[in-house]
Design a protein around this motif. Structure first.
Motif, mmCIF file in Angstrom:
data_model
loop_
_atom_site.group_PDB
_atom_site.id
_atom_site.type_symbol
_atom_site.label_atom_id
_atom_site.label_comp_id
_atom_site.label_asym_id
_atom_site.label_seq_id
_atom_site.Cartn_x
_atom_site.Cartn_y
_atom_site.Cartn_z
ATOM 1 N N HIS A 1 7.447 -5.641 -2.252
ATOM 2 C CA HIS A 1 6.274 -5.901 -1.410
ATOM 3 C C HIS A 1 5.044 -5.165 -1.947
ATOM 4 O O HIS A 1 3.949 -5.750 -2.020
ATOM 5 C CB HIS A 1 6.554 -5.463 0.025
ATOM 6 C CG HIS A 1 5.310 -5.368 0.860
ATOM 7 N ND1 HIS A 1 4.589 -6.483 1.259
ATOM 8 C CD2 HIS A 1 4.641 -4.289 1.351
ATOM 9 C CE1 HIS A 1 3.538 -6.102 1.962
ATOM 10 N NE2 HIS A 1 3.540 -4.781 2.033
ATOM 11 N N LEU B 1 2.344 -11.808 3.119
ATOM 12 C CA LEU B 1 2.382 -10.339 3.150
ATOM 13 C C LEU B 1 2.769 -9.842 4.543
ATOM 14 O O LEU B 1 3.511 -8.860 4.676
ATOM 15 C CB LEU B 1 1.027 -9.755 2.735
ATOM 16 C CG LEU B 1 0.609 -9.948 1.276
ATOM 17 C CD1 LEU B 1 -0.795 -9.399 1.045
ATOM 18 C CD2 LEU B 1 1.605 -9.262 0.329
ATOM 19 N N GLU C 1 6.433 -10.141 4.878
ATOM 20 C CA GLU C 1 7.085 -9.044 4.170
ATOM 21 C C GLU C 1 7.044 -7.759 4.992
ATOM 22 O O GLU C 1 8.007 -6.975 4.996
ATOM 23 C CB GLU C 1 6.423 -8.837 2.809
ATOM 24 C CG GLU C 1 6.676 -9.987 1.842
ATOM 25 C CD GLU C 1 5.887 -9.856 0.554
ATOM 26 O OE1 GLU C 1 5.187 -8.821 0.374
ATOM 27 O OE2 GLU C 1 5.961 -10.777 -0.293
#
Length: 330
Positions: free
Chosen positions: A318, A276, A279
């Motif tokens: 995302h 994450l 991203e």
């Protein structure tokens, strides 16, 4: 009465306007009490919106629809930027709520006291002059704000941006015979997550509301880009830069708060959280590309649309991934 004037929606722009050869040019939406109604072609006749008045019941129905649908209002207001402003009555002391069109402006939003081209300022303006502490409902979020009436060069620059985006503002200022006031609404800083209408039950629910607001903003901006002319206006650029700033701030808070909490409480999620964060880096690069493009005075609509679409594709992926991760956390 409804007050304020949202920018014309892509839907309204796409419609063929009625024949106005026998009457003065009117903006794309007619305001009553400050709001605008779209030009809607009817079969065989033209409605003179200058003679149309909206009831308090209609005003109330817009407010109810706004609150029931997290800021989305359909029909004639589809695609419009809309917020609810609650002021304290200057004389009555009672709360007074009106729907208003707004313009994004980095860390504040701007509203204009049009009052339907009336020679009198709207009631909500008198209220904020008496008490500048107001409540704003922006989509599902509710926050306290301070209202400041802009003046001088700052007011003129902002109003010029609004007129560049929609010349109807200038028409209504001429009609009113007064200088339309521009009011900046700046949120009062508070600790913790944003306050949301309906009291979400978990951090994951709040995050979905935040993500929904970003999805909605991307949708609005794309529509504005598609509907723009060959020369991109200053307000459209400000809308894009405001999105960039808000996304950057949101991801910084996630990196320092949500992700750190997940890594501490769920060490097994370390690799997932790491992805994450990667991203976030990808989105940050796309935001920088968009900012750089917006700095080009010769930026074309096609290039801006490509940048917005690139950001939208990776950002939505995302957001979906992040929500799926949180769904699995117990």
């Amino acid at each position: 009465m409804i007050a304020g004037r949202p920018p014309r929606s892509p839907v309204a722009r796409a419609r063929s306007p009625p024949d106005r050869s026998s009457s003065p040019r009117m903006p794309s939406r007619r305001r009553d009490g400050g709001f605008l109604l779209p030009r809607v072609p009817y079969a065989g006749f033209r409605v003179d919106y200058r003679k149309l008045r909206m009831s308090n019941d209609f005003n109330s129905s817009v407010i109810a629809e706004f609150r029931a649908n997290q800021g989305r209002v359909g029909g004639m207001f589809e695609g419009a930027r809309l917020l609810l402003l609650t002021t304290t009555g200057a004389r009555s002391g009672r709360p007074h709520t009106v729907p208003l069109g707004y313009l994004p402006d980095q860390d504040r939003v701007l509203v204009i006291g049009s009052n339907g081209g009336s020679r009198r300022h709207p009631a909500w303006l008198h209220n904020v002059l008496a008490n500048p502490v107001v409540q704003v409902e922006d989509g599902p979020f509710v926050y306290e704000a301070t209202a400041t009436v802009l003046s001088g060069r700052e007011r003129d620059d902002v109003f010029a941006r609004a007129v560049e985006q929609d010349s109807g503002w200038a028409d209504y200022e001429r009609q009113s015979g007064r200088e339309l006031p521009v009011v900046a609404l700046r949120a009062v800083p508070v600790a913790g997550p944003p306050r949301a209408d309906g009291a979400p039950s978990s951090p994951a629910d709040i995050l979905r509301l935040v993500h929904g607001a970003f999805r909605r903003e991307l949708e609005l901006i794309r529509g504005e880009v598609v509907a723009s002319g060959a020369v991109l206006g200053a307000q459209l650029r400000v809308n894009c830069l405001t999105l960039c700033a808000n996304l950057h701030g949101h991801h910084v808070k996630e990196d320092q708060g949500l992700f750190a909490m997940l890594e501490y409480a769920h060490p097994e999620l370390g690799p997932v959280v790491g992805r994450l964060r990667v991203e976030h880096g990808v989105v940050a690069g796309l935001l920088e590309r968009l900012r750089a493009a917006l700095g080009d005075p010769g930026l074309s609509r096609a290039v801006l649309l490509a940048e917005v679409d690139a950001l939208t594709g990776d950002l939505i992926a995302h957001l979906d991934h992040e929500e799926a991760v949180l769904d699995g956390v117990r």
